[in-house]
Design a protein around this motif. Structure first.
Motif, PDB file in Angstrom:
ATOM      1  N   TYR A   9       0.806  -1.218   0.000  1.00 27.93           N
ATOM      2  CA  TYR A   9       0.000   0.000   0.000  1.00 27.93           C
ATOM      3  C   TYR A   9       0.838   1.266   0.000  1.00 27.93           C
ATOM      4  O   TYR A   9       0.612   2.188  -0.797  1.00 27.93           O
ATOM      5  N   SER A  16      -6.172   4.926  -5.201  1.00 21.57           N
ATOM      6  CA  SER A  16      -7.088   5.247  -4.100  1.00 21.57           C
ATOM      7  C   SER A  16      -8.538   5.287  -4.565  1.00 21.57           C
ATOM      8  O   SER A  16      -9.442   4.888  -3.824  1.00 21.57           O
ATOM      9  N   TYR A  19      -9.793   1.707  -5.053  1.00 22.82           N
ATOM     10  CA  TYR A  19     -10.035   1.093  -3.747  1.00 22.82           C
ATOM     11  C   TYR A  19     -11.414   1.485  -3.223  1.00 22.82           C
ATOM     12  O   TYR A  19     -12.181   0.634  -2.743  1.00 22.82           O
ATOM     13  N   HIS A  22     -14.209  -0.280  -5.273  1.00 22.24           N
ATOM     14  CA  HIS A  22     -14.334  -1.715  -4.999  1.00 22.24           C
ATOM     15  C   HIS A  22     -15.031  -2.012  -3.677  1.00 22.24           C
ATOM     16  O   HIS A  22     -15.847  -2.930  -3.588  1.00 22.24           O
ATOM     17  N   TYR A  23     -14.695  -1.236  -2.635  1.00 21.69           N
ATOM     18  CA  TYR A  23     -15.053  -1.640  -1.272  1.00 21.69           C
ATOM     19  C   TYR A  23     -15.986  -0.687  -0.523  1.00 21.69           C
ATOM     20  O   TYR A  23     -16.478  -1.045   0.557  1.00 21.69           O
ATOM     21  N   GLY A  64      -6.024   4.471   2.244  1.00 23.24           N
ATOM     22  CA  GLY A  64      -6.725   5.124   1.149  1.00 23.24           C
ATOM     23  C   GLY A  64      -7.209   6.514   1.473  1.00 23.24           C
ATOM     24  O   GLY A  64      -6.534   7.288   2.154  1.00 23.24           O
ATOM     25  N   TYR A 203      -5.663  -8.075  -0.732  1.00 16.30           N
ATOM     26  CA  TYR A 203      -6.853  -7.411  -1.250  1.00 16.30           C
ATOM     27  C   TYR A 203      -6.530  -6.899  -2.638  1.00 16.30           C
ATOM     28  O   TYR A 203      -5.361  -6.658  -2.975  1.00 16.30           O
ATOM     29  N   VAL A 205      -7.058  -4.309  -5.906  1.00 15.31           N
ATOM     30  CA  VAL A 205      -7.482  -2.995  -6.391  1.00 15.31           C
ATOM     31  C   VAL A 205      -7.140  -2.942  -7.877  1.00 15.31           C
ATOM     32  O   VAL A 205      -5.967  -2.970  -8.251  1.00 15.31           O
TER      33      VAL A 205
END
Length: 260
Positions: A9, A16, A19, A22-23, A64, A203, A205
């Motif tokens: 990261y 960013s 990210y 996605h989440y 992020g 994770y 991205v």
């Protein structure tokens, strides 16, 4: 994929905006709302409305360009200082803070927060309060003894860190090292609020798979106690999302205070 090829990261070019999409977005195919949005908002709201965590300075050191974890806190601190590890995360965050065109849309998260507070029609007011409090966004280097060098920050009454330690810690020794740095940034008796993912190793991205530190609740508890913290609350939320973008098994929410 060999985990040794995973990106880091804070060391590589972190997308960013990807990210967030996605989440944390309100897209119809975004399956993480219960875990990444509702769980932390509900726990943070409950924690801060108890009224015993407040003061002048809150430091946010989260992965992020997150915003939703600050909604509850903005009512209880005069100043929120946000630390970020790269310019891309700062630019994405400041787009929202400055209400610029193209900023990430957080209104779905805001609505959830104000509904919990029973203030359903105060979305804009809540966002304005976050923007007003979070006037200081500072770049940091996690490897420096003073992570914000040459800037020296005032001691914090509270630190919130959401998924940050998961991403920057290459191993458990690193996790403890960064906890120690958090402790130095806190006033005696100050509070640390951690949000993390348990048993996660990666994770995704965009096209990148990123490293995450695998740890469990017992390790997090022992690490905090070992660094002089007293745990006030620890809640574990089992994963609800079905997706191969990320491999955590549960989320953990911990509130602790630094012994005086």
């Amino acid at each position: 994929m060999d985990c040794s090829t995973y990106k880091r990261y804070h060391l590589h070019d972190f997308d960013s905006r990807g990210y967030l999409d996605h989440y944390f977005s309100d897209h119809s195919d975004m399956v993480f709302a219960e875990d990444s949005l509702k769980f932390p908002i509900e726990k943070l709201t409950k924690t801060f409305t108890r009224g015993h965590i407040n003061g002048d300075v809150l430091i946010d050191m989260s992965v992020g360009s997150l915003v939703h974890h600050l909604y509850a806190a903005c009512e209880f601190f005069k100043h929120i200082i946000v630390l970020k590890v790269n310019d891309r995360c700062i630019m994405e965050l400041k787009r929202w803070l400055d209400s610029r065109t193209g900023a990430f849309h957080w209104r779905h998260a805001t609505k959830h927060h104000v509904e919990i507070e029973g203030k359903r029609h105060q979305c804009e007011d809540k966002e304005d309060k976050v923007r007003s409090a979070a006037q200081h966004v500072v770049i940091c280097d996690v490897e420096k003894e003073n992570m914000t060098d040459p800037i020296v920050l005032p001691p914090a009454d509270c630190i919130i860190s959401a998924w940050f330690l998961d991403g920057v810690s290459k191993d458990k020794d690193d996790y403890v090292k960064y906890l120690r740095k958090f402790s130095r940034m806190l006033k005696p008796g100050g509070h640390l609020i951690l949000i993390g993912s348990l048993d996660m190793t990666y994770y995704t991205v965009g096209k990148d798979r990123l490293h995450a530190l695998k740890y469990d609740e017992d390790f997090a508890r022992k690490a905090l106690v070992g660094e002089g913290f007293v745990i006030d609350d620890c809640q574990v939320h089992k994963r609800t999302a079905v997706s191969d973008l990320i491999d955590y098994k549960a989320l953990v929410f911990i509130v602790a205070h630094k012994e005086k």
